[in-house]
Scaffold this motif. Structure first.
Motif, PDB file in Angstrom:
ATOM      1  N   ASP A   1      10.500 -12.990   7.941  1.00 20.93           N
ATOM      2  CA  ASP A   1       9.335 -12.474   8.650  1.00 20.93           C
ATOM      3  C   ASP A   1       9.421 -10.957   8.643  1.00 20.93           C
ATOM      4  N   VAL A   2       8.530 -10.363   7.889  1.00 23.61           N
ATOM      5  CA  VAL A   2       8.498  -8.900   7.736  1.00 23.61           C
ATOM      6  C   VAL A   2       7.221  -8.418   8.403  1.00 23.61           C
ATOM      7  N   GLY A   3       7.358  -7.842   9.611  1.00 21.53           N
ATOM      8  CA  GLY A   3       6.163  -7.549  10.378  1.00 21.53           C
ATOM      9  C   GLY A   3       5.405  -8.852  10.591  1.00 21.53           C
ATOM     10  N   ALA A   4       4.129  -8.887  10.226  1.00 23.86           N
ATOM     11  CA  ALA A   4       3.314 -10.082  10.422  1.00 23.86           C
ATOM     12  C   ALA A   4       3.333 -11.003   9.201  1.00 23.86           C
ATOM     13  N   GLU A   5       4.052 -10.618   8.156  1.00 25.36           N
ATOM     14  CA  GLU A   5       4.054 -11.398   6.914  1.00 25.36           C
ATOM     15  C   GLU A   5       5.236 -12.352   6.897  1.00 25.36           C
ATOM     16  N   ARG A   6       4.964 -13.598   6.500  1.00 23.97           N
ATOM     17  CA  ARG A   6       6.055 -14.563   6.342  1.00 23.97           C
ATOM     18  C   ARG A   6       6.230 -14.881   4.867  1.00 23.97           C
ATOM     19  N   LEU A   7       7.449 -14.699   4.370  1.00 27.81           N
ATOM     20  CA  LEU A   7       7.764 -15.008   2.980  1.00 27.81           C
ATOM     21  C   LEU A   7       8.890 -16.034   2.991  1.00 27.81           C
ATOM     22  N   THR A   8       8.789 -17.001   2.101  1.00 29.22           N
ATOM     23  CA  THR A   8       9.811 -18.045   2.058  1.00 29.22           C
ATOM     24  C   THR A   8      10.304 -18.221   0.632  1.00 29.22           C
ATOM     25  N   HIS A   9      11.487 -18.763   0.534  1.00 27.79           N
ATOM     26  CA  HIS A   9      12.065 -19.068  -0.786  1.00 27.79           C
ATOM     27  C   HIS A   9      13.060 -20.202  -0.646  1.00 27.79           C
TER      28      HIS A   9
ATOM     29  N   GLN B   1       0.823  -1.208   0.000  1.00 28.03           N
ATOM     30  CA  GLN B   1       0.000   0.000   0.000  1.00 28.03           C
ATOM     31  C   GLN B   1       0.856   1.258   0.000  1.00 28.03           C
ATOM     32  N   GLY B   2       2.145   1.089  -0.015  1.00 23.19           N
ATOM     33  CA  GLY B   2       3.023   2.239   0.020  1.00 23.19           C
ATOM     34  C   GLY B   2       3.339   2.707   1.418  1.00 23.19           C
ATOM     35  N   ALA B   3       2.786   2.024   2.416  1.00 28.86           N
ATOM     36  CA  ALA B   3       3.089   2.372   3.805  1.00 28.86           C
ATOM     37  C   ALA B   3       4.480   1.857   4.151  1.00 28.86           C
ATOM     38  N   PRO B   4       5.147   2.486   5.105  1.00 27.79           N
ATOM     39  CA  PRO B   4       6.466   1.979   5.486  1.00 27.79           C
ATOM     40  C   PRO B   4       6.364   0.571   6.062  1.00 27.79           C
ATOM     41  N   VAL B   5       7.343  -0.242   5.766  1.00 22.23           N
ATOM     42  CA  VAL B   5       7.382  -1.603   6.282  1.00 22.23           C
ATOM     43  C   VAL B   5       7.741  -1.557   7.755  1.00 22.23           C
ATOM     44  N   ALA B   6       7.097  -2.416   8.540  1.00 18.19           N
ATOM     45  CA  ALA B   6       7.446  -2.513   9.952  1.00 18.19           C
ATOM     46  C   ALA B   6       8.938  -2.799  10.074  1.00 18.19           C
ATOM     47  N   ASP B   7       9.591  -2.172  11.022  1.00 17.01           N
ATOM     48  CA  ASP B   7      11.040  -2.392  11.119  1.00 17.01           C
ATOM     49  C   ASP B   7      11.392  -3.707  11.784  1.00 17.01           C
TER      50      ASP B   7
END
Ligand code: CU
Length: 109
Positions: A96-104, A43-49
């Motif tokens: 883990d970026v804020g509440a989002e989990r991304l894997t690769h 959304q263009g909001a800053p990412v949680a640190d």
């Protein structure tokens, strides 16, 4: 304002886009590497640190023998050190970026 991600492996979740790259680019078993991560909130909001990074071998049910150190660089950029994949096979990065989990997943020879 659009959030620009640098070149790298790009991963998308519902709310976050990230890209990461390693130094050296080719991960070698038993050799330490550095990982650079950039994150953008969609959304263009800053990412949680609050960003945590780890990696494991899903088939072997173990992680790394080392803990990574993450240094926030501002503007959604994170520098991390202390990565070392001690076995060949499939490793999965977990971001883990804020509440989002991304894997690769990557295969290391
Ligand atoms: Cu293993």
């Amino acid at each position: 304002m659009a959030c620009e991600l640098p070149p790298g492996v790009r991963i998308e979740s519902e709310r976050v886009s990230i890209s990461y790259s390693t130094v050296p680019a080719k991960i070698v078993v038993g050799q330490p590497f550095v990982l650079e991560l950039a994150a953008c909130a969609k959304q263009g909001a800053p990412v949680a640190d609050g960003v945590k990074m780890d990696a494991h071998m899903p088939e072997h049910r173990h992680g790394m023998n080392y803990r990574t150190k993450v240094v926030p660089q501002g503007a959604g950029r994170f520098h991390s050190e202390g990565w070392l994949f001690h076995m060949p096979g499939r490793w999965e990065f977990i971001f883990d970026v804020g509440a989002e989990r991304l894997t690769h997943s990557v295969r290391v020879e």
